[in-house]
Design a protein around this motif. Structure first.
Motif, PDB file in Angstrom:
ATOM      1  N   CYS A 108       0.941  -1.140   0.102  1.00 37.41           N
ATOM      2  CA  CYS A 108      -0.069  -0.053   0.101  1.00 37.41           C
ATOM      3  C   CYS A 108       0.958   1.173   0.082  1.00 37.41           C
ATOM      4  O   CYS A 108       0.468   2.259  -0.625  1.00 37.41           O
ATOM      5  CB  CYS A 108      -0.901   0.034   1.205  1.00 37.41           C
ATOM      6  N   MET A 109       1.847   1.342   0.784  1.00 41.85           N
ATOM      7  CA  MET A 109       2.758   2.528   1.065  1.00 41.85           C
ATOM      8  C   MET A 109       3.527   2.694  -0.203  1.00 41.85           C
ATOM      9  O   MET A 109       3.528   3.707  -0.806  1.00 41.85           O
ATOM     10  CB  MET A 109       3.758   2.527   2.176  1.00 41.85           C
ATOM     11  N   THR A 110       4.226   1.786  -0.860  1.00 41.30           N
ATOM     12  CA  THR A 110       5.007   2.046  -2.198  1.00 41.30           C
ATOM     13  C   THR A 110       3.899   2.155  -3.163  1.00 41.30           C
ATOM     14  O   THR A 110       4.300   3.181  -4.230  1.00 41.30           O
ATOM     15  CB  THR A 110       5.646   0.931  -2.473  1.00 41.30           C
ATOM     16  N   PHE A 111       2.778   1.551  -3.535  1.00 38.32           N
ATOM     17  CA  PHE A 111       1.742   2.262  -4.260  1.00 38.32           C
ATOM     18  C   PHE A 111       1.445   3.511  -4.299  1.00 38.32           C
ATOM     19  O   PHE A 111       1.336   4.225  -5.201  1.00 38.32           O
ATOM     20  CB  PHE A 111       0.321   1.143  -4.134  1.00 38.32           C
ATOM     21  N   ASN A 112       1.200   3.949  -2.870  1.00 34.52           N
ATOM     22  CA  ASN A 112       1.047   5.459  -2.672  1.00 34.52           C
ATOM     23  C   ASN A 112       2.103   6.431  -2.991  1.00 34.52           C
ATOM     24  O   ASN A 112       2.081   7.471  -3.323  1.00 34.52           O
ATOM     25  CB  ASN A 112       0.351   5.652  -1.188  1.00 34.52           C
ATOM     26  N   LEU A 113       3.299   5.700  -2.594  1.00 32.88           N
ATOM     27  CA  LEU A 113       4.636   6.699  -2.792  1.00 32.88           C
ATOM     28  C   LEU A 113       4.498   7.067  -4.475  1.00 32.88           C
ATOM     29  O   LEU A 113       4.792   8.144  -4.820  1.00 32.88           O
ATOM     30  CB  LEU A 113       5.741   5.807  -2.692  1.00 32.88           C
ATOM     31  N   LEU A 114       4.185   6.104  -5.354  1.00 34.96           N
ATOM     32  CA  LEU A 114       4.170   6.359  -6.796  1.00 34.96           C
ATOM     33  C   LEU A 114       3.041   7.308  -7.062  1.00 34.96           C
ATOM     34  O   LEU A 114       3.124   8.084  -7.815  1.00 34.96           O
ATOM     35  CB  LEU A 114       4.125   5.146  -7.593  1.00 34.96           C
ATOM     36  N   LEU A 115       1.768   6.822  -6.536  1.00 28.10           N
ATOM     37  CA  LEU A 115       0.519   7.532  -6.913  1.00 28.10           C
ATOM     38  C   LEU A 115       0.618   9.022  -6.674  1.00 28.10           C
ATOM     39  O   LEU A 115       0.218   9.673  -7.491  1.00 28.10           O
ATOM     40  CB  LEU A 115      -0.534   6.811  -6.197  1.00 28.10           C
ATOM     41  N   LEU A 116       1.066   9.451  -5.306  1.00 27.51           N
ATOM     42  CA  LEU A 116       1.025  10.616  -5.142  1.00 27.51           C
ATOM     43  C   LEU A 116       2.002  11.594  -5.976  1.00 27.51           C
ATOM     44  O   LEU A 116       1.882  12.830  -6.206  1.00 27.51           O
ATOM     45  CB  LEU A 116       1.391  10.985  -3.589  1.00 27.51           C
ATOM     46  N   ASN A 117       3.054  10.946  -6.163  1.00 25.20           N
ATOM     47  CA  ASN A 117       4.104  11.808  -6.928  1.00 25.20           C
ATOM     48  C   ASN A 117       3.676  11.734  -8.338  1.00 25.20           C
ATOM     49  O   ASN A 117       4.333  12.682  -9.137  1.00 25.20           O
ATOM     50  CB  ASN A 117       5.317  10.715  -6.980  1.00 25.20           C
ATOM     51  N   LEU A 175      -3.594  13.726   3.349  1.00 22.69           N
ATOM     52  CA  LEU A 175      -5.105  13.681   3.154  1.00 22.69           C
ATOM     53  C   LEU A 175      -5.876  14.934   3.213  1.00 22.69           C
ATOM     54  O   LEU A 175      -7.086  15.127   2.962  1.00 22.69           O
ATOM     55  CB  LEU A 175      -5.515  12.788   4.490  1.00 22.69           C
ATOM     56  N   ARG A 176      -5.235  15.954   3.875  1.00 26.84           N
ATOM     57  CA  ARG A 176      -5.765  17.373   4.045  1.00 26.84           C
ATOM     58  C   ARG A 176      -5.877  17.616   2.771  1.00 26.84           C
ATOM     59  O   ARG A 176      -6.987  18.388   2.259  1.00 26.84           O
ATOM     60  CB  ARG A 176      -4.797  18.315   4.958  1.00 26.84           C
ATOM     61  N   TRP A 177      -4.954  17.601   1.613  1.00 28.56           N
ATOM     62  CA  TRP A 177      -5.195  17.985   0.259  1.00 28.56           C
ATOM     63  C   TRP A 177      -6.180  17.166  -0.480  1.00 28.56           C
ATOM     64  O   TRP A 177      -7.041  17.728  -1.245  1.00 28.56           O
ATOM     65  CB  TRP A 177      -3.819  17.955  -0.348  1.00 28.56           C
ATOM     66  N   VAL A 178      -6.338  15.992  -0.091  1.00 24.63           N
ATOM     67  CA  VAL A 178      -7.122  15.053  -0.626  1.00 24.63           C
ATOM     68  C   VAL A 178      -8.668  15.639  -0.417  1.00 24.63           C
ATOM     69  O   VAL A 178      -9.342  15.787  -1.322  1.00 24.63           O
ATOM     70  CB  VAL A 178      -6.993  13.530  -0.229  1.00 24.63           C
ATOM     71  N   PHE A 179      -8.921  15.777   0.807  1.00 22.44           N
ATOM     72  CA  PHE A 179     -10.142  16.110   1.206  1.00 22.44           C
ATOM     73  C   PHE A 179     -10.385  17.234   1.023  1.00 22.44           C
ATOM     74  O   PHE A 179     -11.821  17.929   1.329  1.00 22.44           O
ATOM     75  CB  PHE A 179     -10.394  15.858   2.722  1.00 22.44           C
ATOM     76  N   SER A 180      -9.548  18.226   0.695  1.00 24.70           N
ATOM     77  CA  SER A 180     -10.068  19.760   0.372  1.00 24.70           C
ATOM     78  C   SER A 180     -10.225  19.829  -1.192  1.00 24.70           C
ATOM     79  O   SER A 180     -11.127  19.733  -1.412  1.00 24.70           O
ATOM     80  CB  SER A 180      -8.809  20.608   0.730  1.00 24.70           C
ATOM     81  N   ASP A 181      -9.223  19.932  -2.049  1.00 23.39           N
ATOM     82  CA  ASP A 181      -9.363  20.129  -3.631  1.00 23.39           C
ATOM     83  C   ASP A 181      -7.946  19.545  -4.249  1.00 23.39           C
ATOM     84  O   ASP A 181      -6.869  19.995  -4.419  1.00 23.39           O
ATOM     85  CB  ASP A 181      -9.415  21.644  -3.630  1.00 23.39           C
ATOM     86  N   PRO A 182      -8.264  18.315  -4.675  1.00 23.20           N
ATOM     87  CA  PRO A 182      -7.176  17.575  -5.347  1.00 23.20           C
ATOM     88  C   PRO A 182      -6.782  17.899  -6.531  1.00 23.20           C
ATOM     89  O   PRO A 182      -5.846  17.802  -7.408  1.00 23.20           O
ATOM     90  CB  PRO A 182      -7.636  16.077  -5.303  1.00 23.20           C
ATOM     91  N   VAL A 208      -8.493   7.085  -4.160  1.00 21.24           N
ATOM     92  CA  VAL A 208      -7.534   5.851  -4.133  1.00 21.24           C
ATOM     93  C   VAL A 208      -6.488   6.019  -3.197  1.00 21.24           C
ATOM     94  O   VAL A 208      -6.186   4.901  -2.467  1.00 21.24           O
ATOM     95  CB  VAL A 208      -7.180   5.386  -5.701  1.00 21.24           C
ATOM     96  N   TYR A 209      -5.699   6.988  -3.338  1.00 20.03           N
ATOM     97  CA  TYR A 209      -4.680   7.201  -2.498  1.00 20.03           C
ATOM     98  C   TYR A 209      -4.925   7.189  -1.166  1.00 20.03           C
ATOM     99  O   TYR A 209      -4.481   6.709  -0.304  1.00 20.03           O
ATOM    100  CB  TYR A 209      -3.932   8.587  -2.691  1.00 20.03           C
ATOM    101  N   ALA A 210      -6.229   7.931  -0.782  1.00 19.40           N
ATOM    102  CA  ALA A 210      -6.459   7.752   0.803  1.00 19.40           C
ATOM    103  C   ALA A 210      -6.996   6.480   1.246  1.00 19.40           C
ATOM    104  O   ALA A 210      -6.556   6.089   2.403  1.00 19.40           O
ATOM    105  CB  ALA A 210      -7.824   8.927   0.677  1.00 19.40           C
ATOM    106  N   ALA A 211      -7.607   5.663   0.245  1.00 14.47           N
ATOM    107  CA  ALA A 211      -8.180   4.233   0.767  1.00 14.47           C
ATOM    108  C   ALA A 211      -6.669   3.399   1.043  1.00 14.47           C
ATOM    109  O   ALA A 211      -6.930   2.493   2.110  1.00 14.47           O
ATOM    110  CB  ALA A 211      -8.960   3.656  -0.460  1.00 14.47           C
ATOM    111  N   ALA A 212      -5.697   3.571  -0.026  1.00 15.94           N
ATOM    112  CA  ALA A 212      -4.650   2.525   0.302  1.00 15.94           C
ATOM    113  C   ALA A 212      -3.636   3.162   1.491  1.00 15.94           C
ATOM    114  O   ALA A 212      -3.183   2.459   2.370  1.00 15.94           O
ATOM    115  CB  ALA A 212      -3.821   2.721  -0.889  1.00 15.94           C
TER     116      ALA A 212
END
Length: 299
Positions: free
Chosen positions: A181-190, A257-264, A218-222
């Motif tokens: 999950c963390m490596t998935f998210n490491l790539l996804l956010l970048n 997550l603050r960015w995710v839940f505000s305005d991505p 998806v990032y938030a869920a992972a």
């Protein structure tokens, strides 16, 4: 003429801390399950670092050839190193550097197969596919994030346990879930800062396929699955109670997550990108430490 700094640049040296934390987590989990070897753990670390370098180098080589590197807006955590666009190294030199790193990783992997048996082959094969095909194939068909999650997440954790003596480690398999999950998210956010350049260069990652808001969810869920997996492992008795200390870095998720839940649709804040990296490294490292202390204190 290429310098030591240019080789470190295309290998993205500052990001090579991930493989040691993954190997440490898997090896310590194997120790909790009853088997551990310092020489094999160190050799596995060398092999995984070499393969991670190869992935990074081939990514830089491909992004220069496709023009992505000439369009991306770099941050300290995304957009490549800028080594090839700056002319500090030729694409030919980068390619062969990647080949050498791949061969080093492959030779170490083959040696381990000869020592512990064929159970390791699927993990090595999946890792080889990730190294060779990630940039030009997997990242263009919507599975790049999952491939990275396994190739530089779950796979190394399980593999680091297997190479100890060839035995399956239940604890490492469970520790592989947060690692994925963390490596998935490491790539996804970048991928969010690189969206425009990746789209122009033919990439088809989740940000492009789903759109920014769904991809952010998806990032938030992972992200949230990571601490839940650790808690679950402790509850069912696979992970020692001390592994709960690895929940602490998940507090850093509050920043992205603050960015995710505000305005991505807005750019990802640099502190969010930084927190994403530290969360990943610290969680794997604390899992390794927790396993190690649990082994030493077990009666």
């Amino acid at each position: 003429m290429s310098t030591l700094g240019s080789f470190a640049g295309v290998a993205r040296a500052p990001f090579l801390l991930l493989p040691p934390t993954l190997v440490a987590s898997g090896a310590a989990a194997a120790a909790w399950d009853g088997s551990f070897s310092w020489p094999r753990t160190l050799l596995a670390t060398v092999g995984l670092v070499a393969l991670h370098m190869a992935v990074n180098i081939f990514n830089e080589w491909s992004d220069m050839r496709t023009g992505i590197d000439l369009q991306t807006e770099r941050t300290p955590f995304s957009g490549g190193s800028g080594t090839l666009p700056a002319g500090s190294m030729s694409t030919k030199t980068a390619f062969w550097f990647g080949v050498v790193c791949s061969v080093v990783g492959l030779v170490i992997g083959v040696w381990f197969v000869r020592q512990v048996g064929w159970a390791l082959v699927p993990i090595i094969a999946a890792g080889a596919v990730s190294v060779v095909a990630y940039t030009d194939v997997l990242a263009r068909i919507g599975v790049g994030e999952a491939a990275a999650g396994f190739g530089l997440g779950a796979g190394p954790v399980i593999g680091a346990a297997l190479v100890q003596n060839g035995d399956w480690s239940t604890a490492s398999a469970w520790a592989a879930v947060p690692a994925f999950c963390m490596t998935f998210n490491l790539l996804l956010l970048n991928e969010f800062p690189d969206e425009a350049a990746d789209r122009e260069g033919g990439r088809r990652n989740l940000v492009i396929l789903l759109g920014r808001k769904p991809a952010a969810w998806v990032y938030a869920a992972a992200g949230l699955l990571t601490p839940l997996a650790i808690v679950g492992g402790v509850v069912v008795g696979v992970l020692p109670l001390l592994c709960l200390v690895a929940l602490a870095p998940s507090l850093l998720l509050a920043i992205p997550l603050r960015w995710v839940f505000s305005d991505p649709s807005l750019p990802v804040p640099i502190p969010a990108l930084a927190a994403n990296v530290v969360w990943n490294l610290a969680t794997n490292a604390l899992l390794a430490v927790a396993f190690a202390i649990a082994v030493m204190t077990r009666s």
